[in-house]
Design an enzyme around this catalytic site. Structure first.
Site, short mmCIF file in Angstrom:
data_model
loop_
_atom_site.label_atom_id
_atom_site.label_comp_id
_atom_site.label_asym_id
_atom_site.label_seq_id
_atom_site.Cartn_x
_atom_site.Cartn_y
_atom_site.Cartn_z
N GLU A 164 0.78 -1.24 0.00
CA GLU A 164 0.00 0.00 0.00
C GLU A 164 0.81 1.29 0.00
O GLU A 164 0.74 2.09 0.95
CB GLU A 164 -0.95 -0.01 1.19
N GLU A 357 -5.38 -8.55 0.67
CA GLU A 357 -6.16 -8.20 1.87
C GLU A 357 -7.61 -7.95 1.51
O GLU A 357 -7.89 -7.31 0.51
CB GLU A 357 -5.63 -6.91 2.54
C1 GCO Z 1 -4.16 -1.43 5.18
C2 GCO Z 1 -3.11 -2.20 5.76
C3 GCO Z 1 -3.52 -3.03 6.95
C4 GCO Z 1 -4.76 -2.52 7.67
C5 GCO Z 1 -6.02 -3.12 7.11
C6 GCO Z 1 -7.25 -2.55 7.80
O1 GCO Z 1 -4.75 -1.93 4.23
O2 GCO Z 1 -4.35 -0.31 5.63
O3 GCO Z 1 -2.51 -3.07 4.81
O4 GCO Z 1 -2.39 -2.89 7.74
O5 GCO Z 1 -4.69 -2.87 9.02
O6 GCO Z 1 -6.15 -2.86 5.78
O7 GCO Z 1 -7.24 -1.17 7.65
#
Ligand code: GCO
Length: 450
Positions: A164, A357
């Site tokens: 990200e 994710e």
């Molecule tokens: C993100 C990160 C994670 C977060 C999850 C929930 O996507 O911000 O990769 O570390 O914890 O997505 O926000």
């Protein structure tokens, strides 16, 4: 019921800062979150990741839980400053040993490690040398990647370089919400983005040299627009919206500026035009470095927004109705984004996709029966995975899905207030309690269908 491909990878994901704790354990150096979490008032209730889930000491227990859930794979990140306390130079062998033991334990339990090199863990020492604004970080990151590939390349077959960049540059340096809490200029953040992408390319080169068998990927995020109807013009409007770059105060929150250079070898025309007067030097060598071939494309997908083609021939977002369903974090529940997002991404980049994710924060509690019932998470997962299966059936080459997250953890500026886990963590005692969704996910994995 709808089947997933036979070799579909079912996993779960975490990141080092969010779960490990032991910020100074066994010679670990400081990263920017170790510092920021103790010198900002931006984190809810002044929470900090000093203990988190104490995964550094309890990783074997957590792997046992993953084994019971039946995940095929586990995506986790390396804390750069745990293995290189100053970011470069002296290696902390005890830090490497922790990750070596973690990987060995995963493999003993037939869980495939998917490793992320950078989930926002910039060593404080490198931050103090200018961090992502210092062009030397390209080699610093390459050296770090080479160390990891040399040390673990014989056992780890999948490495993502960055998690990200939209967030760690946008929230960390443009909006000043995440570590290090800076509000830099658009020009400075554009220059940082170019260094991040060059560092990605350098890491790919160094991993290829040290461990040629490793599959390498990139794991960006973003909101995923989806069409208001199945009309061609609305689908085209959503596709256009997917790759546009938002206004300057939130410019990093896009797909194309980050992924076009990596996968297509050039920045998007829209961005080059818009940022023309503030671009750093961008050479053809830079673009060759950035677009080193990779093997897989990760995308963190949580939600999106509905789009239709406006009368003016431009995409326009469709307002959500009052009372539209949201998660505990206030994010909209938009399962369509897990159909259209991967479909648009695959059409543009033609690279195998992993959903690195996806998940939901719920207001989970321990019920009187001692269990954690989370029907909202199971319903969310049914809706989103149904859409993902449909995207695969319609031709998108989606290889795997990592539920975020294995366990409740430190949710950045939200502290411990948000519970995303399949496993409940009682922060007072460290006790882990698999939620109902963990059992549900086990059955989905076992049947390989939704
Ligand atoms: C993100 C990160 C994670 C977060 C999850 C929930 O996507 O911000 O990769 O570390 O914890 O997505 O926000």
């Amino acid at each position: 019921m709808m089947q997933f491909p036979n070799d579909f990878v079912w996993g779960t994901a975490t990141s080092s800062i969010q779960i490990e704790g032991s910020p100074a354990g066994d010679g670990k150096g400081k990263n920017i979150w170790d510092a920021y979490s103790h010198n900002t008032d931006r984190i809810r209730e002044n929470h900090n990741p000093d203990i988190a889930c104490d995964h550094y000491n309890r990783y074997k227990e957590d792997i046992d839980i993953m084994k019971k859930i039946g995940v095929h794979a586990y995506r986790f990140s390396i804390d750069w400053s745990r293995v290189l306390p100053d970011g470069t130079g002296k290696v902390n062998q005890k830090g490497l040993q922790f990750y070596s033991d973690l990987i060995d334990s995963l493999l003993e339990n037939k869980i495939e490690p998917y490793l992320t090199l950078y989930h926002w863990e910039l060593p404080l020492a490198l931050h103090q040398k200018g961090g992502w604004l210092n062009d030397e970080i390209v080699e610093w990151f390459g050296d770090y990647a080479a160390l990891i590939a040399r040390t673990f390349g014989g056992r780890v077959k999948n490495i993502f370089t960055f998690n990200e960049p939209q967030c760690f540059i946008g929230l960390g340096y443009l909006q000043g919400i995440h570590a290090p809490g800076y509000k830099c200029s658009v020009a400075e953040t554009i220059r940082m983005s170019h260094n991040v992408l060059k560092a990605h390319g350098r890491a790919v080169q160094r991993i290829r040299e040290a461990a040629p068998d490793v599959q390498i990927g990139f794991a960006p995020t973003c909101g995923m627009p989806y069409p208001a109807t199945d009309k061609k013009e609305d689908i085209e409007a959503a596709r256009q919206a997917m790759f546009e770059i938002p206004p300057d105060d939130n410019w990093t929150w896009n797909v194309s500026w980050w992924s076009d250079p990596v996968l297509l070898g050039h920045y998007p025309e829209e961005g080059l035009r818009r940022f023309h007067d503030i671009l750093p030097d961008i050479t053809s060598e830079d673009m060759k470095l950035i677009s080193q071939p990779i093997d897989m494309y990760g995308q963190n997908i949580y939600n999106g927004w509905m789009v239709r083609m406006g009368d003016n021939g431009q995409p326009e977002s469709v307002p959500r109705s009052i009372g539209y369903p949201v998660t505990a974090t206030g994010w909209p529940i938009t399962p369509e984004c897990l159909y259209w997002g991967p479909r648009f991404l695959y059409e543009r980049y033609h690279k195998p996709i992993y959903i690195t994710e996806n998940g939901i924060s719920c207001n989970d509690v321990i019920s009187l029966d001692g269990k954690v019932h989370d029907p909202g998470r199971i319903d969310f997962e049914k809706r989103y995975l149904t859409q993902l299966q449909k995207a695969i059936a319609d031709g998108a080459d989606i290889r795997g899905y990592f539920y975020w997250s294995l366990m409740d953890n430190f949710e950045w500026t939200e502290g411990y207030s948000q519970r995303f886990g399949l496993v409940y963590v009682d922060y007072a005692t460290g006790e882990r309690i698999p939620k109902d969704s963990a059992g549900w996910y086990h059955d989905v994995i076992a049947r390989n269908e939704i």
